[in-house]
Design a protein around this motif. Structure first.
Motif, short mmCIF file in Angstrom:
data_model
loop_
_atom_site.label_atom_id
_atom_site.label_comp_id
_atom_site.label_asym_id
_atom_site.label_seq_id
_atom_site.Cartn_x
_atom_site.Cartn_y
_atom_site.Cartn_z
N UNK A 90 0.83 -1.20 0.00
CA UNK A 90 0.00 0.00 0.00
C UNK A 90 0.86 1.25 0.00
N UNK A 91 0.47 2.22 -0.82
CA UNK A 91 1.09 3.54 -0.82
C UNK A 91 0.32 4.36 0.21
N UNK A 92 0.72 4.21 1.46
CA UNK A 92 -0.06 4.70 2.60
C UNK A 92 -0.32 6.20 2.53
N UNK A 93 0.62 6.95 1.99
CA UNK A 93 0.45 8.41 1.90
C UNK A 93 -0.71 8.80 0.98
N UNK A 94 -1.19 7.87 0.17
CA UNK A 94 -2.29 8.17 -0.77
C UNK A 94 -3.65 7.73 -0.25
N UNK A 95 -3.69 7.08 0.89
CA UNK A 95 -4.98 6.61 1.43
C UNK A 95 -5.86 7.81 1.75
N UNK A 96 -7.13 7.70 1.38
CA UNK A 96 -8.10 8.75 1.71
C UNK A 96 -9.36 8.11 2.26
N UNK A 97 -9.98 8.80 3.22
CA UNK A 97 -11.26 8.38 3.75
C UNK A 97 -12.23 9.54 3.62
N UNK A 98 -13.37 9.24 2.99
CA UNK A 98 -14.42 10.22 2.78
C UNK A 98 -15.59 9.86 3.67
N UNK A 99 -16.02 10.78 4.51
CA UNK A 99 -17.14 10.54 5.42
C UNK A 99 -18.46 10.70 4.66
N UNK A 100 -19.37 9.78 4.95
CA UNK A 100 -20.70 9.83 4.30
C UNK A 100 -21.69 10.60 5.14
#
Length: 169
Positions: free
Chosen positions: A159-169
């Motif tokens: 995993x390219x951890x620096x690129x992880x994104x979480x979008x809240x619903x």
């Protein structure tokens, strides 16, 4: 819901086979956003939802796919018919027209994910010739009741951890 998204593999076979072996029973769908340069009956691409890119010649692949997965409206395209190398505007019009919750596309070989007006747009990059970064990539998208998380992985499955994104619903 959990999805595997790949694009722009340009003739690679072993990599698609490895991804299928790794994720086939762990995701709700495996998606290829075009330019596989394979034929629809090739074993390596079987099991994937596949669209036709500008470098694909098998007319059995559709230009676009609209799919409902776990109650989510998914729109898949390569992107060349929507001019995605220049703008996401045309693609956003199509997404709105079909009521897409998720839009997956390729063509530019540049990975990225962004939420626009409640719709997630994601390009997984390229498994063969990335642009903008050196890593050859694919993506995993996970949605639960509260959020959507996008993760990008190298062709070595790191995993390219620096690129992880979480979008809240």
């Amino acid at each position: 819901m959990k999805l595997l998204i790949v694009s722009d593999s340009h003739g690679l076979r072993e990599e698609l086979k490895q991804l299928k072996e790794k994720y086939e029973n762990k995701v709700n769908a495996m998606i290829h956003c075009g330019d596989s340069e394979l034929m629809a009956n090739d074993e390596e691409i079987s099991g994937y939802l596949v669209v036709r890119g500008n470098c694909d010649y098998d007319r059995q692949f559709p230009l676009d796919i609209k799919e409902n997965i776990d109650g989510n409206k998914i729109f898949i395209t390569h992107g060349h018919h929507y001019n995605v190398k220049m703008t996401l505007l045309n693609l956003s019009y199509k997404a709105k027209e079909v009521g897409a919750d998720f839009v997956f596309f390729g063509h530019s070989h540049m990975l990225g994910a962004e939420m626009i007006n409640g719709t997630l747009y994601l390009n997984p990059g390229s498994l063969l010739m990335p642009r903008g970064r050196k890593e050859k990539t694919y993506a995993i998208v996970e949605k639960n009741d509260h959020s959507i998380t996008t993760k990008f992985f190298s062709d070595l499955h790191e995993e390219l951890v620096d690129l992880r994104q979480t979008f809240t619903l």
